[in-house]
Design an enzyme around this catalytic site. Structure first.
Site, PDB file in Angstrom:
ATOM      1  N   ASP A  95       0.818  51.631  15.090  1.00 30.11           N
ATOM      2  CA  ASP A  95      -0.119  50.762  15.177  1.00 30.11           C
ATOM      3  C   ASP A  95       0.183  49.568  16.305  1.00 30.11           C
ATOM      4  OD1 ASP A  95      -2.009  50.437  12.489  1.00 30.11           O
ATOM      5  OD2 ASP A  95      -0.213  51.545  12.225  1.00 30.11           O
ATOM      6  N   LYS A  96      -0.838  49.212  16.975  1.00 22.55           N
ATOM      7  CA  LYS A  96      -0.803  48.214  17.811  1.00 22.55           C
ATOM      8  C   LYS A  96      -0.055  46.950  17.574  1.00 22.55           C
ATOM      9  CE  LYS A  96      -3.266  45.768  21.552  1.00 22.55           C
ATOM     10  NZ  LYS A  96      -4.402  45.422  22.204  1.00 22.55           N
TER      11      LYS A  96
END
Length: 333
Positions: free
Chosen positions: A64-65
């Site tokens: 995930d960013k």
């Protein structure tokens, strides 16, 4: 109410690698830590900085960013002297590196460790979550794909066209992403219908089973005492389709249910064999390990756990009734 407001300060994930410390070879495995940077973005930036082809970059999974993530990339070892500065220039911290004989490929990891910080309103929320997590340790969690993987309608339709050989060729990594969006939605639909029909987590005759310890797949012909014990201990699961030409097809009742779900998406089951996408099976259930929960000062809860590769922390949180504020923002855009 317990809520999860995802950010690099509340969501920590670390890959559990399968590679040895130093195996020698032409590929440099770089373990690094980063915040607020997506895996595809890092790969593209490194490609441009190091002036290499997309195919020369390998990684085992997308992170995930909105996280603080520790993962590994494989890169050409001939660029070993330039690689640390390349990571530094995009805001990533190199932790270690080792030479390996082969490129790192998607799925080549044991799993992921998570530390997550949640917010709650009162003491009863903490007690309720602790009770739900005790049930999770015993029963596992349905292995739904998280919202990060499902993306938007345009990505789904593009993936469907690629799957049906109706789209022009393009970047291989981007094409795989679109196809995975398409496959993931079908899998989630399959699992939703199995649960609604009361056919989860117990398999039916003809299901394709998986032993996660060895990745061995086999058809369920009859329920033996050994299989029953393995199901109870979360060491066997039935699987659902990540549709493709080479995936193992279930039999009997299981096949009829799978066909019905797939054909709801607008193409005949028989067309699977004509796709260039190989496909695979995906376990219908997650075994969650190393679960720890701690009540911190104020209204904060710390939760840590380990998931097998390909599984989503947000799936566990939703199963336990945690409100995902990031998902709500996504839905209202």
């Amino acid at each position: 109410m317990i809520s999860f407001n995802q950010s690099p300060e509340t969501f920590f994930v670390e890959e559990i690698p399968v590679f040895i410390e130093d195996g020698g070879g032409e590929h440099l495995y770089v373990t690094f830590r980063r915040k607020n940077l997506s895996t595809p973005f890092i790969a593209e930036e490194l490609r441009k900085i190091l002036k290499i082809r997309e195919e020369e970059i390998g990684f085992a999974g997308n992170k995930d960013k909105l996280s603080t993530a520790t993962q590994a990339f494989s890169l050409p070892a001939r660029l070993e002297e330039k690689i640390p500065n390349a990571f530094n220039s995009i805001g990533a911290e190199v932790i270690s590196s080792s030479r390996q004989p082969v490129k790192l490929r998607m799925g080549e990891l044991l799993g992921n460790r998570f530390i997550i910080f949640l917010d709650h309103d009162d003491e009863s929320d903490f007690i309720g979550l602790r009770s739900k997590l005790s049930a999770v340790e015993k029963d596992g969690v349905p292995n739904f794909f998280g919202p990060q993987r499902l993306s938007d309608e345009d990505s789904f339709e593009t993936g469907k066209k690629i799957f049906l050989n109706q789209a022009p060729k393009g970047g291989s990594r981007r094409r795989r992403f679109f196809v995975s969006v398409f496959q993931s939605r079908i899998f989630n639909s399959f699992l939703e219908k199995r649960i609604a029909a009361g056919l989860y987590p117990t398999p039916v005759e003809g299901d394709v089973m998986i032993d996660p310890a060895s990745d061995r797949e086999f058809h369920l012909r009859e329920m033996t005492e050994e299989i029953e014990k393995k199901l109870f201990s979360l060491d066997y699961h039935f699987t659902g389709p990540m549709i493709g030409a080479k995936m193992i097809i279930p039999k009997g009742i299981a096949l009829e249910m799978e066909k019905a779900v797939i054909e709801e998406f607008g193409f005949p089951f028989s067309s699977l064999i004509r796709s260039r996408v190989p496909g695979a099976r995906r376990a219908a259930r997650i075994k969650v390990t190393d679960l720890r929960i701690e009540q911190l000062e104020g209204n904060r809860i710390a939760l840590s756990f380990t998931l097998p590769k390909g599984s989503y922390a947000t799936t566990l949180l939703k199963h336990c009734g945690v409100r995902l504020t990031q998902e709500e923002r996504h839905c209202h855009k």
